[in-house]
Write an enzyme that holds these catalytic residues in place. Structure first.
Site, mmCIF file in Angstrom:
data_model
loop_
_atom_site.group_PDB
_atom_site.id
_atom_site.type_symbol
_atom_site.label_atom_id
_atom_site.label_comp_id
_atom_site.label_asym_id
_atom_site.label_seq_id
_atom_site.Cartn_x
_atom_site.Cartn_y
_atom_site.Cartn_z
ATOM 1 N N LYS A 1 6.161 24.475 27.177
ATOM 2 C CA LYS A 1 5.143 25.506 27.013
ATOM 3 C C LYS A 1 5.144 26.374 28.267
ATOM 4 O O LYS A 1 5.369 25.873 29.375
ATOM 5 C CB LYS A 1 3.767 24.831 26.834
ATOM 6 C CG LYS A 1 2.585 25.779 26.797
ATOM 7 C CD LYS A 1 2.565 26.656 25.559
ATOM 8 C CE LYS A 1 1.411 27.658 25.599
ATOM 9 N NZ LYS A 1 1.487 28.611 24.468
ATOM 10 N N CYS B 1 3.839 37.362 26.987
ATOM 11 C CA CYS B 1 2.693 36.701 26.352
ATOM 12 C C CYS B 1 1.684 37.758 25.917
ATOM 13 O O CYS B 1 1.176 38.506 26.751
ATOM 14 C CB CYS B 1 2.023 35.718 27.316
ATOM 15 S SG CYS B 1 0.512 35.055 26.570
#
Ligand code: DHB
Length: 297
Positions: A44, A123
């Site tokens: 992650k 992101c």
């Protein structure tokens, strides 16, 4: 047959997880490590401090469309990921510090480790933090300063681009630095899905990145347009559910492929299925190596 290169390293199978799916905790990563049908694993995206992420529901799957997610970077903090050791498989750490200074601290720390780094410039889900990959000046500044503290090559996770001028400009920036691979594409940011049962947004954070089948055409074009402009390895991501999808990405120049939404929906078993489907296609078409399909070495 499925051996390939990412960032100058050889992996045995060109298929693995996309950052974000099944890779937050040691338990998750251990599962990816012991799965015999992947060639690598990626964590992650990590930040300086651990984060719990956005309010749930923050992920939804919509049949016929794909997924929408706004997880908000839940992760255990950058040190956690460098403390894990997976010697028999390429273990890539995804980095998404919230500020330039945070990224400098994280990259400086990772100098002492041998992991490949996938620096996430894309992101879409943090309020007040624009995607770095959409600003040439910010991207240039980040890459310049990070290269000063981290002299080794690293990889980039890019957002999807939609205009040829943006491919030209982004490729020019990437070519200035020691970038050894790029991953295309991250989710298509800031989509909105309404739940017909409630007439409300289907995820609590309202807007989220789109993944799954509806992203594949954009992903393929991003891989191909960058493969025409860069010599780095390119890792395909976006809407991959079958061996045929992987093969299409290879035809566009990808040396490896990441699976996100399909892994979330189907679980680790998807890797065996997709790998087997890909081998069948390569055998039918008479290919012996991935490099023969991509036509890039
Ligand atoms: C998240 C989503 C992304 O697409 C990404 O690249 C990083 C983080 C998230 O919401 O956690």
């Amino acid at each position: 047959m499925l051996e390939t290169q990412i960032g100058g390293r050889t992996i045995k199978n060109c298929i693995y997880n996309a950052s974000g799916v099944n890779c937050i905790t040691k338990d998750d990563l251990d599962q990816l490590y012991t799965c015999e049908w992947t060639g690598a694993m990626v964590s992650k995206s990590c930040t300086l401090e651990p984060r719990t992420g956005n309010q749930c529901p923050r992920y939804a799957y919509i049949p016929g469309l794909g997924s929408i997610n706004s997880s908000g970077l839940p992760n255990m903090g950058y040190k956690y990921y460098s403390e894990l050791s997976y010697p028999e498989k390429e273990y890539i750490i995804s980095v998404a510090g919230l500020t330039l200074q945070d990224n400098l601290t994280i990259f400086d720390h990772y100098n002492s480790y041998n992991n490949l780094i996938e620096f996430n410039l894309s992101c879409p889900n943090i309020k007040g933090k624009p995607q770095v990959g959409y600003s040439s000046s910010t991207m240039t500044e980040y890459l310049r300063k990070i290269s000063e503290v981290y002299p080794k090559p690293f990889g980039l996770k890019l957002p999807p681009y939609f205009d040829i001028s943006h491919f030209d400009r982004t490729a020019d920036i990437i070519n200035e630095f020691n970038i050894s691979f790029i991953t295309c594409i991250n989710s298509i940011g800031n989509g909105l899905v309404i739940d017909p049962l409630t007439d409300q947004p289907i995820i609590k954070p309202i807007y989220g990145g789109l993944g799954g089948p509806s992203c594949k055409a954009t992903g393929l074009a991003n891989v191909k347009l960058f493969s025409e402009r860069l010599n780095t390895n390119i890792i395909g991501c976006g809407g991959i559910s079958t061996g045929r999808d992987v093969y299409d990405y290879m035809l566009c120049g990808a040396s490896a492929c990441q699976i996100g939404t399909r892994l979330q929906e189907e679980g680790l078993g998807c890797f065996k299925r997709i790998t087997t489907e890909l081998i069948d296609i390569l055998e039918q078409k008479g290919y012996n190596t991935i490099a023969d399909i991509t036509d890039r070495r």
